[in-house]
Design a protein around this motif. Sequence first.
Motif, mmCIF file in Angstrom:
data_model
loop_
_atom_site.group_PDB
_atom_site.id
_atom_site.type_symbol
_atom_site.label_atom_id
_atom_site.label_comp_id
_atom_site.label_asym_id
_atom_site.label_seq_id
_atom_site.Cartn_x
_atom_site.Cartn_y
_atom_site.Cartn_z
ATOM 1 N N ASP B 407 -74.459 -46.333 -72.796
ATOM 2 C CA ASP B 407 -74.196 -46.079 -71.372
ATOM 3 C C ASP B 407 -75.500 -45.580 -70.743
ATOM 4 N N ASP B 408 -75.521 -45.606 -69.437
ATOM 5 C CA ASP B 408 -76.801 -45.454 -68.721
ATOM 6 C C ASP B 408 -77.510 -44.163 -69.066
ATOM 7 N N GLU B 409 -76.685 -43.138 -69.105
ATOM 8 C CA GLU B 409 -77.313 -41.822 -69.282
ATOM 9 C C GLU B 409 -78.067 -41.749 -70.592
ATOM 10 N N THR B 410 -77.338 -42.119 -71.656
ATOM 11 C CA THR B 410 -77.978 -42.023 -72.966
ATOM 12 C C THR B 410 -79.152 -42.968 -73.044
ATOM 13 N N ALA B 411 -78.958 -44.162 -72.430
ATOM 14 C CA ALA B 411 -80.048 -45.128 -72.435
ATOM 15 C C ALA B 411 -81.270 -44.518 -71.780
ATOM 16 N N ALA B 412 -81.005 -43.888 -70.621
ATOM 17 C CA ALA B 412 -82.114 -43.261 -69.897
ATOM 18 C C ALA B 412 -82.749 -42.187 -70.758
ATOM 19 N N LEU B 413 -81.820 -41.446 -71.370
ATOM 20 C CA LEU B 413 -82.304 -40.342 -72.218
ATOM 21 C C LEU B 413 -83.187 -40.871 -73.332
ATOM 22 N N LEU B 414 -82.661 -41.944 -73.936
ATOM 23 C CA LEU B 414 -83.414 -42.522 -75.038
ATOM 24 C C LEU B 414 -84.705 -43.148 -74.539
ATOM 25 N N ASN B 415 -84.534 -43.825 -73.407
ATOM 26 C CA ASN B 415 -85.709 -44.530 -72.875
ATOM 27 C C ASN B 415 -86.790 -43.561 -72.453
ATOM 28 N N CYS B 417 -87.937 -40.879 -73.522
ATOM 29 C CA CYS B 417 -88.967 -40.489 -74.482
ATOM 30 C C CYS B 417 -89.898 -41.640 -74.777
ATOM 31 N N TYR B 418 -89.305 -42.836 -74.828
ATOM 32 C CA TYR B 418 -90.157 -43.998 -75.085
ATOM 33 C C TYR B 418 -91.093 -44.242 -73.918
ATOM 34 N N THR B 419 -90.504 -44.210 -72.708
ATOM 35 C CA THR B 419 -91.304 -44.538 -71.527
ATOM 36 C C THR B 419 -92.422 -43.546 -71.335
ATOM 37 N N LEU B 420 -92.122 -42.316 -71.656
ATOM 38 C CA LEU B 420 -93.163 -41.305 -71.512
ATOM 39 C C LEU B 420 -94.371 -41.664 -72.368
ATOM 40 N N GLU B 421 -94.046 -42.019 -73.568
ATOM 41 C CA GLU B 421 -95.101 -42.420 -74.497
ATOM 42 C C GLU B 421 -95.841 -43.627 -73.945
ATOM 43 N N GLU B 422 -95.001 -44.567 -73.525
ATOM 44 C CA GLU B 422 -95.546 -45.829 -73.010
ATOM 45 C C GLU B 422 -96.467 -45.555 -71.827
ATOM 46 N N LYS B 423 -95.997 -44.678 -70.966
ATOM 47 C CA LYS B 423 -96.747 -44.349 -69.756
ATOM 48 C C LYS B 423 -98.113 -43.806 -70.110
ATOM 49 N N GLU B 424 -98.043 -42.895 -71.065
ATOM 50 C CA GLU B 424 -99.303 -42.295 -71.500
ATOM 51 C C GLU B 424 -100.279 -43.369 -71.940
ATOM 52 N N ARG B 425 -99.715 -44.245 -72.757
ATOM 53 C CA ARG B 425 -100.554 -45.294 -73.302
ATOM 54 C C ARG B 425 -101.080 -46.188 -72.200
ATOM 55 N N LEU B 426 -100.174 -46.522 -71.302
ATOM 56 C CA LEU B 426 -100.559 -47.413 -70.201
ATOM 57 C C LEU B 426 -101.641 -46.792 -69.360
ATOM 58 N N LYS B 427 -101.459 -45.483 -69.156
ATOM 59 C CA LYS B 427 -102.452 -44.792 -68.342
ATOM 60 C C LYS B 427 -103.829 -44.925 -68.964
ATOM 61 N N GLU B 428 -103.804 -44.706 -70.244
ATOM 62 C CA GLU B 428 -105.060 -44.814 -70.991
ATOM 63 C C GLU B 428 -105.649 -46.199 -70.833
ATOM 64 N N GLU B 429 -104.745 -47.165 -71.014
ATOM 65 C CA GLU B 429 -105.194 -48.548 -70.940
ATOM 66 C C GLU B 429 -105.675 -48.895 -69.546
#
Lengths: 447, 595
Positions: B407-415, B417-429
């Motif tokens: 469901d959306d909430e958990t997905a968001a919750l799960l996402n 943490c991933y997106t945060l990581e991804e964002k960091e990486r993207l920023k770097e890139e």
Amino acid sequence: MNFSEVFKQSNQLCKVSPDGKYLATCVQYRLVVRDVSTLQILQLYTCLDQISHMDWSSDSLFILCAMYKRGLVQVWSMEQPDWHCKIDEGSIGLVSSRWSPDGRHILNTTEFHLRVTVWSLCTKAVSYIKYPKVCQKGADFSRDGCYMALAERRDCKDYVSVFVCDDWHLLRHFETETQDLSGLEWSPNGCVLAVWDSCLEYKVLLYSLDGRLLSAYSAYDWSLGVKSVTWSPSSQFLAIGSYDEKVRILNHITWKKITQFEHVASINSTKAVVYKEVEKRTAVGSDDLSLHNITIGTTLFNTQSKYEICPPPVQIPVVKPDPDRANPKIGVSTLAFSSDSRYLATKNDNMASVVWVWDMQKMSLVAVLQQTSAVRCFQWDPRRPRLALCTGNTKLYLWSPAGCVSVQVPAEGGLQVQSLSWHCSGDSLILLGKEQLCLCYMDQEDK
Amino acid sequence: MGEWWTTGPIGTSVGNYEISNISHVTMSPSRQNNLASMYSSLPLSYNVLGAFCTEDNIPQCVSYINQELDALGLSTCIEASTPRAAGLNSVPALNAMYELMQIHRRHMSSLEELEREQLKKSSTLDHVQMNNSRLKDQLELSMREKSGLHETERQLQLKIKTLQSCLKTEKDEVQKLQSIIASRASQYSHDAKRKEREAAKLKERLSQLLVDRKDKKLAIDVLNCLGRSDGKRSHWRTAKATVGHEGEMYKSLLNDYEASQRTLVLENAELKKVLQQMKKEMIHILSPRKPSPRGATADDSQEQANSDGEEKAGDCSRETLDQSCEHAREQLANSIRQQWRKLRNHMEKLDSQASLVQTQLECNQELILRETHEDEMERMRREVQQCKEFIHAQQQLLQQQLNTSFDDETAALLNDCYTLEEKERLKEEWRLFEEQKINFERERKNFTEAAIRLGREKKAFEEDRASWLKNQFLNMTPFTDRRRCSSSDGQSALSIKSEPEMRMSSTKTPLVKSSTYTPFSTPKPSLSATVPSTTELYRSLRLMPDSSSSRHSNRGRWQESSSIEDGDVGVKSKNRVRSGDLSIFSLGEDENSLA
């Protein structure tokens, strides 16, 4: 585990040479010598009559064939097939013939135990030993082949003569404190001679090689006494089986009893494993779930075991002996130590279908093998703690500390195993039926 | 009765009470009977002697009554109203009457009570009597029983006597049988001996006969005699040989004894070691505790002294252990024994203490303790159960979540943490990308400049060529000759032009390498007059797709992601870059080739 094809034999005369290379079998009046590894016939000798006894010389060079009915002994050479030797005891008769340990002399016991004739194959010389005693085991050679102890009876008294086998010189001659000496046996180190009285009196005497009485042991009076005596291979223990269904173990320092093993009809000890042979007919699945069916065979010998482990309170069938008959079927008649002196296997005659295995380190019962029929013969592997036994059916049974298996002998027509003997390497086993024999090869990888 | 009591005093007060009294007595005998007890206290001689009081003796009567009253302890004294007259002073008389009545009543009540009591007593008496009789019966019964038992005992004793006699006879029989057996055994053994002797004689005779007969059959037939198994020749029996045999026998015996002695010595040493260690440990255990539990008594101090001595002895024995002399052994054994005794005593003491403590505990605490224990256990079990349930519920929930789509909430919750990581990486890139972009821009500018220059140069070259061709054309008279020459020229020109291409293909990998490692640090192309044309460049660019794949893999991850991020732009820029550095390279090569 593999089996050879079946060969003919008669009188259960079949022996492997002491060096383990040849297998000699007697078929009527013929002696057949085979190579143990290939089973090809190497020599074929023809004797004058049906052979009643056959034995290898200690150096595996000669074979003795005795024909007791004719009072004849024929000796054959492995190296020179055309060499022959015939000993005729004449009208005095012959009841027993054996090699001396050097393999150059033959000791013949005449009928009525009139004398023992020692024939030399080197010099054709003959010497007599008078007054040999008629008993269970009247003569024994020491393990190193140096000395022979012979029980004698003179003037209603028992004597033991110790001979030097080298030149049959009488080394010692002494009277024993027995009423009616029944047997004697050297300790494996050849320094102590155990002498036991007849079953009417429980008495075991231990003599030193020089004839000194070291110790005398008696467990009880007024009842039938010693039935069997065996030394452990280490000379450390002397096991005495008696008519009271017990085995007493004496030590070699004080010659006092260390412990006694009782053969009780109900086994309550949880330490001992009771293997019960179960004959499976049509119904394979055992209904009794409490019995645990072991299947070591699948990995070890590729045959399903028909032994079941019984939980502790086990009742063993006991046959009550007839008290009015002589030599009652009761008491420990067979004793055998394993080659490493670790285990002792015993058989109590009024529980004929059971073999007991005792641990000599823990001095306790290890295993009980309860067969469906009376045990005919059991023998330890000369190299490993492994016991083979047969009960006169078409199966071979093996016990080792790891477990117990029964193996169907896949011989055509069904070989009813009456007796068995190990090859000296412990790699194969000779199974003797009534008229046939078969070799059983152990798998090398299993222990 | 009450009636009577109320009437009584009235009668007396009237004055003619004596008459009434008499009349009462006479007229109502039943009453008198009923009240017999009451009148018993009064003199019975009333009627017999006549009236107590007459007209004449009033004062005497009065004095008498007064005396009586005094004797009864009543102080009121009745006086005659007038010494002469027969009347009485009524008040004290009534008082006295009343008192008397009171007394009377009290007596009556006590009488009643006593009666009741008596009744009770009699009933208990009855009961006791009954009991007594019953007990008597019982006694009789038990007496009878006793006699019966006596009888049986007597009988049993008789039986015992007979049995004993039986036993005696049996014993005698056994004795007899034993003696019979013994005699039989001796007889048997005698017979057996006789038979044996006979048999021996027979055997002797038989063997003698056989020897005498010179049994021809008795023979050995050997083809050729064998050598001894040890290879030696057989020797004669001599005295020396027998001595040798003896010697050998003793040697083997000696060897055996030596071997056994060796093993025994080993075993002994082992045991001694164990003993020594045990002793040491015992000393260790015993020594520090000695002062604390037994401090005060003289006995203890003595013991301590003893133990010190022992320790010394122990040490000494340890030293002499290796010598294994008798003395040392004895000492060791003794000291061990003593230590052991001490240890045992100590243990016993501890044991008794423990048992004491235990009994104390038992009497006050054990039950409670057990209860509390059980309670605690129960509680803990419940807790464990709860925890299990909780865990189970959690597991179930987790399972549900996994099974049903997020469901959306958990997905968001799960996402998250991933997106945060991804964002960091993207920023770097992104940062890297920006940097690159700047570089690219610079390169591009350089390139365009170079291209412009190239264009100009080409133009000049074309003009040159045109002029050169014109010249050639003008110079050459035969057309074919001129033609061939031009073609060869074209070839050469072509070869010049194609050279970088070939190099490109041959040196693809190093090029890739250089492109990856030095995309931005490539030296600025120093343009010479003989740079290739734009067409050349394009052609070389057309080669790019082939090498691009390998380059892709070799390039950093950031580049890939950037290409995904903004597709065509990235590609474009890449192409540009590639074309740029290619051109640079090819230009360089060209320079080299030309130079």
